[in-house]
Design a protein around this motif. Structure first.
Motif, PDB file in Angstrom:
ATOM      1  N   LYS A  43      -2.606  12.289  16.674  1.00  0.00           N
ATOM      2  CA  LYS A  43      -3.735  11.344  16.697  1.00  0.00           C
ATOM      3  C   LYS A  43      -5.070  12.103  16.701  1.00  0.00           C
ATOM      4  N   HIS A  44      -5.158  13.123  17.542  1.00  0.00           N
ATOM      5  CA  HIS A  44      -6.406  13.887  17.608  1.00  0.00           C
ATOM      6  C   HIS A  44      -6.608  14.717  16.338  1.00  0.00           C
ATOM      7  N   GLY A  45      -5.503  15.139  15.716  1.00  0.00           N
ATOM      8  CA  GLY A  45      -5.598  15.866  14.450  1.00  0.00           C
ATOM      9  C   GLY A  45      -6.214  14.990  13.369  1.00  0.00           C
ATOM     10  N   ARG A  46      -5.768  13.722  13.320  1.00  0.00           N
ATOM     11  CA  ARG A  46      -6.324  12.788  12.321  1.00  0.00           C
ATOM     12  C   ARG A  46      -7.808  12.539  12.607  1.00  0.00           C
ATOM     13  N   ALA A  47      -8.145  12.421  13.898  1.00  0.00           N
ATOM     14  CA  ALA A  47      -9.553  12.174  14.263  1.00  0.00           C
ATOM     15  C   ALA A  47     -10.427  13.372  13.864  1.00  0.00           C
ATOM     16  N   HIS A  48      -9.896  14.580  14.051  1.00  0.00           N
ATOM     17  CA  HIS A  48     -10.633  15.804  13.694  1.00  0.00           C
ATOM     18  C   HIS A  48     -10.886  15.837  12.182  1.00  0.00           C
ATOM     19  N   GLU A  49      -9.867  15.460  11.425  1.00  0.00           N
ATOM     20  CA  GLU A  49      -9.995  15.443   9.963  1.00  0.00           C
ATOM     21  C   GLU A  49     -11.026  14.386   9.535  1.00  0.00           C
ATOM     22  N   GLN A  50     -10.961  13.211  10.169  1.00  0.00           N
ATOM     23  CA  GLN A  50     -11.892  12.134   9.815  1.00  0.00           C
ATOM     24  C   GLN A  50     -13.326  12.507  10.178  1.00  0.00           C
TER      25      GLN A  50
END
Ligand code: SF4
Length: 364
Positions: A43-50
């Motif tokens: 979840k945090h990986g996706r947020a970092h990418e976004q």
């Protein structure tokens, strides 16, 4: 056909790479990788990418997002965006007869050359992430696009790790050759020794079950890899064999004290497995007796943290105390912000100070 993840698997654990290839090829008896993993990290990986995508949208004039799922169409769209000289291509897809991969960002520099940028939540460049990055950079070059000398990891702490593509191409080629020249099949032993990569592996349960079923020496608490190797070479390859071994079975390269301790530990565990009852032996009564006698003032203290909280700065969100007198049981001190974290710690110190008496010990 191989992917950047296949290369990372090979680098992290060859056994994983073999199992994954066997499963993908439909080899009979191949274990199935278990999906899931660390949902919080994902979840945090996706947020970092976004967050990176949002920043780049503000910084550059032209950003193309390849949101087509079909790889062939996505690769065509990627090529069109690169040919048009787009500043940033997000989710760029490479596809040829041997390679398939989707890079987070391709960014064009002042000289019109593209370089690969991949977001990773980790705070340092891990080998698997670097080899994936190199695979994208190599695909960019092989496809004939103008490309710069570097590649970049946008890390979870906000820093950027910039690496030279050429430094990693020899390793990339070696791994690729090993991967593509291997026929799908299953290893003789379906599980492998525990290693750092097991923590996030989709075959973690499979390998743990295998070690358990084969009564592997790694089940013995405190067993080091080198000791396990020496014992197995001496014919003591299972926890049961070690538990029953006499002193004469000791390999010369293991000291009598270590052998005795490992053998005793194996025997305790085998006994516990057989009876289902907690089994123990007091090895050093004097050391145990040197523990202080329980006191009403005793506090057992622990802290819990979330490394992803507060945009990756991390937060100690719970300070917890169990008191030995049992009067208050468990006392939590919660925090949801940096200010509350400070307050929670101060409250815990006040809590402990209020218990000051003839004896106050805090066990952590
Ligand atoms: S669980 Fe560990 S040993 Fe087994 S395949 Fe995964 S990384 Fe390799």
């Amino acid at each position: 056909m191989y992917t950047p993840s296949d290369l990372a698997d090979l680098l992290d654990c060859e056994h994983r790479s073999v199992l994954r290839q066997a499963h993908a090829a439909g080899v009979a008896g191949a274990p199935r990788p278990v999906r899931g993993g660390d949902q919080l990290a994902a979840k945090h990986g996706r947020a970092h990418e976004q967050a990176t995508l949002t920043r780049l949208r503000e910084e550059v004039t032209a950003l193309v997002e390849i949101d087509e799922r079909d790889p062939a169409t996505a690769a065509t769209e990627t090529a069109a965006a690169l040919a048009a000289g787009t500043d940033v291509v997000y989710q760029a897809v490479f596809l040829d007869e041997t390679f398939s991969g989707r890079a987070d960002f391709l960014q064009r520099d002042a000289q019109g050359r593209y370089e690969v940028y991949d977001t990773k939540l980790a705070r340092r460049a891990r080998p698997g992430a670097v080899i994936q990055l190199a695979a994208y950079a190599d695909a960019l070059r092989r496809a004939g696009w103008p490309s710069g000398p570097n590649m970049h990891l946008l890390l979870g702490d906000g820093s950027t790790e910039t690496l030279r593509v050429d430094d990693f191409l020899p390793l990339l080629r070696r791994l690729r050759d090993r991967l593509t020249s291997r026929e799908p099949g299953l290893p003789e032993q379906l599980w492998a020794d525990e290693r750092a990569a097991c923590g996030t592996c989709a075959f973690a349960q499979h390998c743990a079950d295998g070690r358990e079923a084969d009564r592997d020496l790694s089940l013995v608490a405190g067993m080091r890899t080198d000791q396990r190797r020496k014992l197995a070479a001496a014919g003591l390859g299972t926890i049961d064999a070690l538990a029953q071994a006499g002193p004469e079975a000791r390999p010369k390269s293991i000291s009598p004290a270590s052998f005795t301790a490992l053998r005793a530990q194996a025997a305790i565990q085998v006994r516990q497995d057989a009876t289902g009852k907690i089994s123990y032996e007091v090895v050093d009564p004097d050391a145990l007796a040197s523990l202080p006698a329980p006191s009403p003032g005793d506090v057992f203290f622990d802290m819990e943290g979330d490394p992803y909280a507060l945009d990756g700065d991390g937060l100690e969100y719970l300070f917890g105390a169990v008191t030995a007198d049992g009067a208050r049981g468990f006392t939590p001190f919660w925090a949801h912000s940096r200010r509350q974290e400070k307050k929670a710690f101060e409250d815990f110190v006040d809590f402990a100070t209020a218990r000051l008496g003839p004896v106050l010990r805090i066990f952590t």
